[in-house]
Design a protein around this motif. Structure first.
Motif, mmCIF file in Angstrom:
data_model
loop_
_atom_site.group_PDB
_atom_site.id
_atom_site.type_symbol
_atom_site.label_atom_id
_atom_site.label_comp_id
_atom_site.label_asym_id
_atom_site.label_seq_id
_atom_site.Cartn_x
_atom_site.Cartn_y
_atom_site.Cartn_z
ATOM 1 N N TYR A 156 12.220 -33.300 25.256
ATOM 2 C CA TYR A 156 13.303 -34.317 25.648
ATOM 3 C C TYR A 156 12.934 -35.018 26.897
ATOM 4 O O TYR A 156 13.173 -36.256 26.735
ATOM 5 N N ARG A 157 12.188 -34.416 27.837
ATOM 6 C CA ARG A 157 11.632 -35.253 28.930
ATOM 7 C C ARG A 157 10.723 -36.328 28.577
ATOM 8 O O ARG A 157 10.773 -37.476 29.113
ATOM 9 N N GLN A 194 20.678 -33.577 31.767
ATOM 10 C CA GLN A 194 20.811 -34.329 30.585
ATOM 11 C C GLN A 194 20.376 -33.963 29.271
ATOM 12 O O GLN A 194 21.038 -33.981 28.140
ATOM 13 N N TRP A 195 19.528 -32.988 29.209
ATOM 14 C CA TRP A 195 19.033 -32.179 27.876
ATOM 15 C C TRP A 195 20.063 -31.445 27.504
ATOM 16 O O TRP A 195 20.343 -31.483 26.166
ATOM 17 N N THR A 250 19.370 -44.348 23.663
ATOM 18 C CA THR A 250 19.699 -42.977 24.045
ATOM 19 C C THR A 250 21.435 -42.735 23.885
ATOM 20 O O THR A 250 21.935 -41.610 23.302
ATOM 21 N N PHE A 292 12.802 -28.654 25.943
ATOM 22 C CA PHE A 292 13.237 -29.276 27.075
ATOM 23 C C PHE A 292 11.984 -30.387 27.373
ATOM 24 O O PHE A 292 12.135 -31.447 27.960
ATOM 25 N N ASP A 344 22.688 -33.714 25.978
ATOM 26 C CA ASP A 344 22.288 -34.339 24.712
ATOM 27 C C ASP A 344 22.315 -33.029 23.469
ATOM 28 O O ASP A 344 22.767 -33.345 22.314
ATOM 29 N N GLU A 345 21.961 -31.914 23.805
ATOM 30 C CA GLU A 345 22.546 -30.892 22.570
ATOM 31 C C GLU A 345 23.806 -30.706 22.457
ATOM 32 O O GLU A 345 24.097 -30.832 21.220
ATOM 33 N N CYS A 371 17.235 -33.381 35.055
ATOM 34 C CA CYS A 371 16.710 -33.635 33.934
ATOM 35 C C CYS A 371 17.399 -32.811 33.176
ATOM 36 O O CYS A 371 17.670 -33.100 31.848
ATOM 37 N N TRP A 372 17.347 -31.595 33.450
ATOM 38 C CA TRP A 372 17.867 -30.449 32.711
ATOM 39 C C TRP A 372 19.224 -30.758 32.116
ATOM 40 O O TRP A 372 19.749 -30.443 31.016
ATOM 41 N N GLU A 429 12.745 -39.429 26.738
ATOM 42 C CA GLU A 429 13.415 -40.262 27.597
ATOM 43 C C GLU A 429 12.564 -40.744 28.710
ATOM 44 O O GLU A 429 13.001 -41.860 29.386
#
Length: 714
Positions: A320-321, A376-377, A465, A317, A380-381, A373-374, A324
């Protein structure tokens, strides 16, 4: 003969200023007539570019300032050059001052000193300083990438961006050897028994795998997955998002988040209760209720987010932050603030992301910012998993994502990117044969000058992205990378003007990022456009779009053999009813009911009947249908007709495959029609879930016809 507008001549200072900023004072309409833009429109559009042209005197001052402006910078903010070509870079220093220029490579390799070209430009006095211009040459052997130009004088150092882009984006994925076909779907409408009222990323993975394995498809084109509002009311249109970079978390499959499996009993019960509320929505035949689905899913996601993560998951996580960067933080901050003020007006300070209020809210809402934010993570997965499922199912391209033209005027991008988005105007389209009143999409456009000053990094970050888990990307209204129709606030869609963009830079950066991602690019190049644009896109390796209903030579349907090879060819598009509905003339009936016609309905209906009959005659002349063909036979024959084209990609609407007749979207409407809310159903309006989709008789028959036609052509 088309009429040419004979409006009074515009003041020359205004025309000169418009030319300087890429504002076009006239245009050719869809009837072939030349129309002039009004003086008031030009003044308003220039104002949106930060230029005061309200009087001839102010226009003259603005023009002089525009001519001085490049001299105020040592280096241009960005230089974009094709690989293998040279470029000249103007460097401004005090007259007579020595300067050296070099390139620092993106990969940290040895820098390159630039030679000075023998180009004399007279000195210029700007803001009381006498400045000179030295010209340096970028060599033709630099690698692709985002490099840095460095100019050093005895007392200063200036830096700017140098982007080396591909000459051409090559097809790859074996498309030179074998054509590909795939389904086109509105993901939210394609649900399963596991969906929470809206098709999700778990459904996307299953749909892609099954389509590849059972239908021999090579791609699945889906609607834009861009994020919408985080609150209780969500804009249905995927083409009016709050951001184009990040994903709408309504598409998350809660059960596929790893932490869900380890929830304690009480927390798991909370998730299941929400599922019990939301899953029955997938069996609802009425318009899709995103708000109800999101209300349930959001509660469940908050429960899962609160669960502990393993050390490895927490590190992922954090990675990823970091990947981005500030863009993710800005988006999540906007979401938290929008949630905080939902249902009430924002304080004026809240609209300024640099204000003291916003800084305080970042602290107070830190937990909610982390939550967004989480989301989006984990999205993404799940996007990565969907693309992996698509390729494991046999698809060569996999997921084909869709990039909308712009964003909501009150959304996250409009909030975070006020410095690169124009204020006081919106994007739209002038009148055309299908939208005779013109269109206003209510979206703020990029400011071409500000985007260049930002070295195109907001555009690059958005592309990176979206492309991360894509085998291809469709650019909606790709003509917007060349010019956009700007409509001043309060004006009608007819009263706009085209503003030109640096297409060489925008297309070049698109090619660079797509090549790095290994993705194919398709540009939706329908509508009014300048003829050279399609040639240019083809030369750069960008595929065009050919829609059977729109491909004419004069008043006759174009033979598909004349379609472009570099194109995605389809029978229909999401802005028309599915083919069965179009054949029945339902697009005319719908526009008549909604008051969108500008000529008598009898005339429009007669034209639609002639259009249908011409299509049937063409199909019959090729032996694709016999006498009195059924609806299913016509739909399949039209797809076989498209397959007679040389186009490397052929798309089949999933709605066509099951016999759906209702349109997903009716341009020119908002609340008058349930746009973007129509669940996938068959010809009898029975819902079709993914669970049963690939047993649908019409789908199986159409798939067999498509594959047989492709096999015959090999």
């Amino acid at each position: 003969m088309p009429e040419t507008d004979t409006a009074a001549p515009l003041p020359q200072p205004l025309l000169d200023l418009a030319s300087r900023y890429g504002v076009v004072p006239d245009f050719w309409d869809f009837d072939g007539g030349k129309r002039s833009v009004s003086e008031s429109t030009l003044v308003a559009v220039l104002a949106a570019l930060g230029v005061d042209a309200s009087t001839p005197e102010r226009a003259a001052v603005a023009l002089e300032n525009a001519e001085d402006d490049p001299w105020r910078r040592t280096l241009p903010p960005v230089t974009v050059v094709r690989q293998g070509a040279t470029a000249e870079v103007p460097v401004h220093v005090l007259d007579g001052q020595d300067v050296v220029v070099r390139v620092e490579l993106e990969d940290g390799g040895d820098g390159v000193d630039l030679p000075q070209a023998d180009v004399y430009v007279p000195p210029r006095t700007v803001d009381g300083r006498r400045l000179g211009r030295a010209t340096f040459t970028v060599p033709d052997h630099l690698p692709l990438g985002w490099h840095t130009l460095v100019a050093e004088t005895p007392d200063s150092t200036a830096r700017a961006t140098l982007v080396v882009v591909p000459v051409r984006l090559e097809l790859g994925r074996g498309l030179d050897e074998r054509r590909a076909w795939g389904f086109m779907a509105q993901l939210y409408s394609v649900r399963s028994s596991r969906s929470w009222g809206v098709g999700d990323l778990g459904d996307l993975a299953e749909l892609s795998w099954l389509a590849g394995r059972r239908c021999r498809t090579d791609f699945l084109l889906i609607n834009p997955l861009h994020a919408a509002e985080p609150g209780s009311r969500m804009t249905p249109s995927p083409y009016l998002p709050v951001t184009r970079r990040f994903v709408n978390p309504i598409y998350l499959r809660v059960e596929d988040i790893p932490e869900t499996a380890y929830l304690p009993v009480a927390e798991r019960s909370l998730v299941e209760w929400q599922a019990e509320v939301a899953r029955p929505l997938s069996e609802d035949e009425g318009p899709i209720d995103r708000d109800a689905a999101w209300a349930a899913k959001k509660v469940a996601l908050e429960v899962v987010h609160a669960a502990p993560r393993s050390a490895a998951r927490e590190a992922a996580f954090a990675d990823y932050r970091e990947l981005e960067g500030p863009g993710l933080l800005d988006f999540a901050t906007w979401c938290a603030i929008a949630e905080h003020y939902e249902g009430e007006p924002w304080p004026a300070e809240a609209h300024d992301r640099g204000s003291a209020l916003v800084q305080r809210l970042k602290v107070e809402l830190a937990d909610r910012i982390t939550f967004y934010c989480w989301l989006q993570w984990v999205a993404d997965e799940q996007l990565a998993a969907a693309q992996r499922a698509a390729t494991e199912g046999g698809m060569r391209l996999g997921i084909m994502h869709d990039l909308a033209v712009g964003v909501h005027p009150e959304g996250a991008d409009a909030w975070a990117m006020r410095d690169v988005l124009a204020q006081g105007v919106s994007v739209g389209a002038p009148p055309d044969m299908y939208n005779q009143q013109g269109q206003d999409w209510s979206q703020p456009p990029w400011r071409p000058d500000a985007l260049a000053r930002a070295a195109y990094k907001p555009y690059r970050d958005m592309l990176r992205t979206i492309l991360r888990h894509a085998g291809a990307i469709r650019i909606d209204h790709v003509l917007g990378l060349f010019r956009l129709w700007w409509i001043p606030s309060g004006a009608s869609a007819r009263d706009g003007a085209y503003v030109r963009y640096d297409h060489e830079a925008l297309i070049g950066i698109l090619c660079l990022e797509a090549q790095r991602a290994g993705a194919v690019v398709i540009g939706e190049d329908l509508g009014v456009f300048e003829p050279w644009v399609r040639t240019y896109l083809t030369e750069r390796g960008i595929l065009g779009t050919s829609v059977l209903w729109f491909e004419y030579e004069g008043k006759t349907l174009m033979a598909p053999e004349k379609y472009r090879r570099l194109a995605l060819a389809t029978v229909t598009t999401h802005d028309l009813p599915p083919t069965a509905g179009y054949l029945a003339g339902e697009h005319v009936d719908l526009r008549d009911r909604l008051g969108l016609l500008t000529e008598p309905v009898e005339n429009v209906r007669a034209a639609a009947r002639r259009e249908r009959q011409q299509m049937v005659d063409v199909l019959a002349s090729r032996g694709l249908v016999g006498g009195d063909p059924s609806e299913r036979e016509l739909v399949e024959a039209m797809h076989r007709l498209v397959l007679a084209s040389p186009s490397v990609l052929v798309g089949v609407s999933l709605a066509d495959a099951v016999g759906e007749r209702r349109a997903q979207n009716q341009p020119g409407t908002d609340q008058e029609y349930p746009n973007w809310k129509v669940p996938l159903a068959d010809s009898a309006q029975r819902l079709v879930l993914i669970d049963d989709l690939f047993e649908n008789p019409r789908l199986r028959s159409l798939v067999a016809a498509v594959n047989a036609a492709l096999d015959e052509a090999r």
